[in-house]
Design an enzyme around this catalytic site. Structure first.
Site, mmCIF file in Angstrom:
data_model
loop_
_atom_site.group_PDB
_atom_site.id
_atom_site.type_symbol
_atom_site.label_atom_id
_atom_site.label_comp_id
_atom_site.label_asym_id
_atom_site.label_seq_id
_atom_site.Cartn_x
_atom_site.Cartn_y
_atom_site.Cartn_z
ATOM 1 N N HIS A 79 0.992 -1.309 -0.121
ATOM 2 C CA HIS A 79 0.038 0.059 0.060
ATOM 3 C C HIS A 79 0.796 1.193 0.108
ATOM 4 C CE1 HIS A 79 -3.850 -2.481 0.662
ATOM 5 N NE2 HIS A 79 -2.942 -3.019 1.284
ATOM 6 N N ASN A 152 -10.245 -3.028 2.423
ATOM 7 C CA ASN A 152 -9.792 -2.895 0.943
ATOM 8 C C ASN A 152 -11.041 -2.840 0.197
ATOM 9 O OD1 ASN A 152 -7.204 -3.478 1.348
ATOM 10 N ND2 ASN A 152 -7.218 -5.846 0.783
ATOM 11 N N HIS A 343 -3.936 1.148 12.108
ATOM 12 C CA HIS A 343 -3.528 -0.119 12.838
ATOM 13 C C HIS A 343 -4.748 -0.630 13.311
ATOM 14 C CE1 HIS A 343 -2.304 -3.101 15.611
ATOM 15 N NE2 HIS A 343 -1.958 -2.317 16.711
ATOM 16 N N TYR A 366 0.904 -4.223 12.339
ATOM 17 C CA TYR A 366 0.883 -2.737 11.932
ATOM 18 C C TYR A 366 1.603 -1.852 13.051
ATOM 19 C CZ TYR A 366 -2.495 -4.005 8.112
ATOM 20 O OH TYR A 366 -3.093 -4.462 7.051
HETATM 21 FE FE1 HDE Z 1 -2.373 -4.722 5.481
HETATM 22 N N1 HDE Z 1 -0.486 -3.976 6.002
HETATM 23 N N2 HDE Z 1 -1.564 -6.545 6.144
HETATM 24 N N3 HDE Z 1 -4.127 -5.603 4.868
HETATM 25 N N4 HDE Z 1 -2.935 -3.119 4.899
HETATM 26 C C1 HDE Z 1 -0.327 -2.495 5.823
HETATM 27 O O1 HDE Z 1 0.784 -1.412 7.433
HETATM 28 C C2 HDE Z 1 -0.677 -6.841 6.586
HETATM 29 C C3 HDE Z 1 -4.488 -6.875 5.035
HETATM 30 C C4 HDE Z 1 -4.328 -2.741 4.441
HETATM 31 O O2 HDE Z 1 -3.164 3.531 3.936
HETATM 32 C C5 HDE Z 1 1.175 -2.518 6.475
HETATM 33 O O3 HDE Z 1 1.157 0.931 7.847
HETATM 34 C C6 HDE Z 1 -0.510 -8.237 7.178
HETATM 35 C C7 HDE Z 1 -5.897 -7.160 4.824
HETATM 36 C C8 HDE Z 1 -4.222 -1.221 3.803
HETATM 37 O O4 HDE Z 1 -1.486 3.364 5.411
HETATM 38 C C9 HDE Z 1 1.599 -3.961 7.108
HETATM 39 C C10 HDE Z 1 -1.485 -8.865 6.655
HETATM 40 C C11 HDE Z 1 -6.332 -5.668 4.446
HETATM 41 C C12 HDE Z 1 -2.943 -0.781 4.314
HETATM 42 C C13 HDE Z 1 0.149 -4.436 6.928
HETATM 43 C C14 HDE Z 1 -2.301 -7.837 6.185
HETATM 44 C C15 HDE Z 1 -5.290 -5.018 4.536
HETATM 45 C C16 HDE Z 1 -2.256 -1.798 4.783
HETATM 46 C C17 HDE Z 1 2.053 -1.763 5.397
HETATM 47 C C18 HDE Z 1 -2.026 -10.117 6.898
HETATM 48 C C19 HDE Z 1 -7.798 -5.701 4.327
HETATM 49 C C20 HDE Z 1 -2.731 0.688 3.929
HETATM 50 C C21 HDE Z 1 2.212 -0.269 6.011
HETATM 51 C C22 HDE Z 1 -2.306 -10.753 8.035
HETATM 52 C C23 HDE Z 1 -8.506 -5.799 5.456
HETATM 53 C C24 HDE Z 1 -3.053 1.349 5.335
HETATM 54 C C25 HDE Z 1 1.358 -0.312 7.082
HETATM 55 C C26 HDE Z 1 -2.542 2.812 5.070
HETATM 56 C C27 HDE Z 1 -1.017 -1.807 5.138
HETATM 57 C C28 HDE Z 1 0.282 -5.908 7.185
HETATM 58 C C29 HDE Z 1 -3.630 -8.136 5.365
HETATM 59 C C30 HDE Z 1 -5.157 -3.572 4.231
HETATM 60 C C31 HDE Z 1 3.111 -4.399 6.670
HETATM 61 C C32 HDE Z 1 0.697 -8.881 7.873
HETATM 62 C C33 HDE Z 1 -6.609 -8.358 4.896
HETATM 63 C C34 HDE Z 1 -5.720 -0.874 3.469
HETATM 64 O O5 HDE Z 1 1.576 -3.401 8.433
#
Ligand code: HDE
Length: 695
Positions: A79, A152, A343, A366
């Site tokens: 993202h 999402n 987060h 997060y």
């Molecule tokens: Fe994320 N995801 N994600 N994700 N995600 C991040 O956090 C992660 C997942 C989503 O505009 C990171 O600050 C793991 C699902 C959005 O700043 C990180 C898993 C969904 C955004 C991270 C998922 C998301 C992130 C990277 C599997 C939809 C952007 C930077 C367990 C419900 C937020 C940050 C923004 C961002 C980890 C799966 C949505 C690395 C480990 C499912 C919209 O922490």
């Protein structure tokens, strides 16, 4: 004499090299170093001799360059490319029956929010329109603390367990040896991983659908994906799935258009969001929940803790509980959109988690990622992240601490600072007491093992054009995969999802009969198709928030442009005028200002177009490829096209056939007919005549 001449009223003088020195007109405009020391010369570094080496002593140069060198922070691993906006959330009615969350009780109250939309795969500088999932993250600054809903634009996810996330992301990001492809899933490593992960089948169907190439961030649905809980004042818990629904309806572009938009305007989505807000056309979403109890969950036939599944609205309907309006652009992209730290663990009393293993992993990730991205544990002090309600505790120090904490006491309990903060069992966040116990093991529940039924449900719920696009998208992506064994494996999965789908993708690839045989752990069951999953089925007839492009030339009928403009406005759309030259054109009734020059405004930027050139204008433009492509692309992208008789030469050259999407603008009434046709959106019936990848 020369000196006086070079000075102007705003204290501008020319330096020896001809560069502009703007000097402060009063002391309060002085340019200073970060230490507050006034800078005398911001154009020349300190050198030994006018042509000599630059001196290490130049602390002003070094401070400026050092800061510049560190201007970038690590981009998000996923993202990375995002666009954000401020706004507010308002609940429709008190929700005490569902949750005690204070911000969900008073319909008169507006809770400030910051929303950030993103692509997942590409880096921060990548284009806005790859085929990809879009992030939809909202920070609610409630009176009880911040609540982050990080979702999402697709209601399900690729994997069921967080432990697979790094592998999923490594497979889809650019391949590590070659550094490409940037921002795209059409490569071997992604499909290698995905085809070995049958749980990803449902999500793959969504990602190959039009949802992954949205027309605008303002036209995207959003989903919290996981099952969350609402908890009321008596500790009664209700499961909830969160939904955002744009009030102007959802829409997507077509693939060929997406490819071209990425080249012509990689900031297409970011610009659209910014400009809409700047114009006062505030994007708005309904906020809805699917609320259900354990009994309903038990009856669904799949596990509500499994993030690869959705609950069709026909089974648990949406209850609209509020709205979000985005009404203010960020003041500074970096300070706000880049530094915002979401987060899923940021919840407030009245909202709680479930044991969804994907959500549980996110609850760790997060916070951890912010430490590396924002450099330490004090990112909550950045204005965009700080709660707007009081915040006090005994956490201290760390990198970049802003707060100057006073007093001797930085611990609790204490008696030395009786006024210092204390826990509050009544108002504080209390985790819902549940009885979780079981075998300690790395083992997936049997209830997570059906990987195909929902993929089939999605396929069967699509309209015919949407099914066509899914077939083409699989054909395109798998066509880019070099390892034939991976293609064959995916074809095998597609056959399990739906034999017709498998056969059609085989045909696109020219690989008939080559699918690997896949034996699912659990064979799919037939579910009742859900119309609400289809964008085409539920597309409203509207031009709200849309853009109409009108191509003009010298001699264009100015009255027609005026009546188009007011008809567009009445329909909630905007009319942009495109002329061969940026300065505009001389219409038959006077000068017509241009919003864009033709070279910078291909028809891909517009939802519907009008070719309003004069006969003489058309004759000149038949030698201009940009004009021919303007029509060809609009036609190829299935848009409604209004045309005047003078434009005939251009249409002949473009070689488009007549159909119901071509509207002759011979009279004022015809303008209404054009607007009505444009409201219906794309001319899907045209598509099979233009593109038939299965042939
Ligand atoms: Fe994320 N995801 N994600 N994700 N995600 C991040 O956090 C992660 C997942 C989503 O505009 C990171 O600050 C793991 C699902 C959005 O700043 C990180 C898993 C969904 C955004 C991270 C998922 C998301 C992130 C990277 C599997 C939809 C952007 C930077 C367990 C419900 C937020 C940050 C923004 C961002 C980890 C799966 C949505 C690395 C480990 C499912 C919209 O922490």
């Amino acid at each position: 004499m020369a000196k006086t001449r070079a000075r102007t009223k705003d204290n501008t003088k020319l330096g020896k090299g001809g560069e502009t020195h703007q000097t402060a007109s009063s002391p309060d405009r002085n340019l200073t170093t970060n230490q507050g020391v006034t800078i005398a010369d911001n154009q020349n570094s300190l050198r030994a001799g006018t042509r000599g080496p630059t001196l290490l002593e130049d602390v002003i140069l070094r401070e400026k360059i050092t800061h510049f060198d560190h201007e970038r922070i690590p981009e998000r691993i996923v993202h990375a490319r995002g666009s954000g906006a401020h706004g507010y959330f308002q609940v429709l009615e008190p929700l005490g029956d569902l949750t005690k969350a204070a911000f969900l009780q008073d319909p008169k109250k507006r809770t400030p929010v910051f929303a950030r939309f993103s692509t997942v795969v590409g880096g921060a500088g990548s284009g806005d329109l790859p085929r990809d999932v879009r992030g939809f993250a909202v920070k609610f600054y409630t009176e009880e603390g911040n609540f982050d809903l990080i979702g999402n634009n697709i209601p399900v996810f690729f994997i069921q367990d967080a432990i697979k996330f790094p592998d999923l992301i490594h497979s889809v990001k650019m391949e590590p040896d070659r550094g490409f492809p940037q921002a795209g899933s059409a490569h071997d490593t992604f499909w290698d991983f995905a085809t070995l992960m049958p749980e990803s089948m449902h999500m793959l169907m969504w990602v190959m659908s039009d949802r992954a190439i949205p027309r605008s961030l303002r036209m995207m649905e959003g989903f919290g994906i996981h099952t969350f809980r609402f908890v009321d004042a008596r500790d009664r818990s209700t499961f909830v799935k969160f939904h955002w629904r744009p009030t102007i309806g959802s829409a997507s572009v077509v693939w060929d258009e997406a490819v071209k938009i990425n080249g012509a305007d990689p900031d297409f989505h970011r610009r659209d969001l910014w400009e809409a807000i700047a114009r006062g056309e505030f994007p708005e979403w309904e906020f809805a929940v699917q609320a259900f109890d354990q009994k309903t969950a038990d009856r669904l036939g799949f596990d509500v803790l499994d993030a690869t599944k959705l609950i069709p609205e026909e089974i648990v309907p949406l209850r609209v509980i509020g709205k979000m309006v985005l009404n203010r652009n960020p003041d500074n992209f970096f300070a706000e959109t880049e530094q915002v730290a979401f987060h899923p663990g940021h919840v407030v009393p009245g909202i709680d988690f479930t044991d969804d293993p994907l959500l549980q992993g996110r609850l760790f990730s997060y916070l951890d990622t912010q430490l590396s991205r924002l450099g330490g544990p004090n990112f909550h002090e950045l204005p965009i992240n700080a709660p707007k309600c009081p915040m006090r505790n005994f956490q201290r120090d760390g990198m970049m601490r802003m707060e100057v904490a006073k007093g001797r006491v930085s611990y609790e309990p204490n008696t030395l600072a009786p006024d210092s903060p204390r826990e509050n069992p009544q108002q504080g966040f209390r985790t819902l007491p549940t009885t979780d116990s079981g075998l300690k093991a790395r083992e997936r529940s049997e209830s997570f093992s059906d990987h195909y039924s929902h993929a089939r449900l999605f396929w069967r719920s699509m309209s015919e054009p949407e099914q066509r696009h899914i077939v083409s998208a699989f054909g395109f992506e798998l066509g880019k995969v070099e390892a034939v064994a991976i293609r064959r494996r995916m074809l095998g999965h597609l056959h399990v999802i739906e034999p017709e789908l498998g056969a059609r993708v085989e045909k696109v690839l020219g690989m008939e009969g080559q699918a690997e045989t896949i034996r699912p752990v659990r064979p799919p069951v037939d579910m009742k198709p859900s119309r609400s999953l289809s964008l085409v089925h539920k597309a409203p007839a509207t031009l709200a928030g849309r853009r109409i492009g009108a191509l003009v030339s010298d001699g264009t009928d100015t009255a027609l442009i005026a009546s188009l403009r007011s008809a567009a406005k009445r329909a909630g759309a905007r009319l942009d005028v495109i002329a061969p030259k940026a300065a505009g054109a001389e219409g038959n009734g006077g000068h017509i200002d241009a919003d864009h020059a033709l070279a910078g405004a291909p028809s891909i930027f517009f939802d519907a177009v009008v070719v309003a050139v004069s006969k003489a204008g058309a004759e000149r433009l038949v030698h201009e490829a940009a004009a021919i492509d303007w029509i060809r692309d609009a036609y190829g992208h299935l848009k409604v096209i209004g045309r005047v008789s003078g434009a005939a030469a251009l249409f002949d050259r473009a070689g488009v056939d007549d159909d119901e999407g071509l509207v002759d603008l011979a009279s004022a009434k015809a303008v209404t007919a054009f607007i009505e046709a444009a409201k219906r959106g794309r001319v899907w019936d045209r598509e099979p005549r233009l593109r038939n990848p299965e042939a």
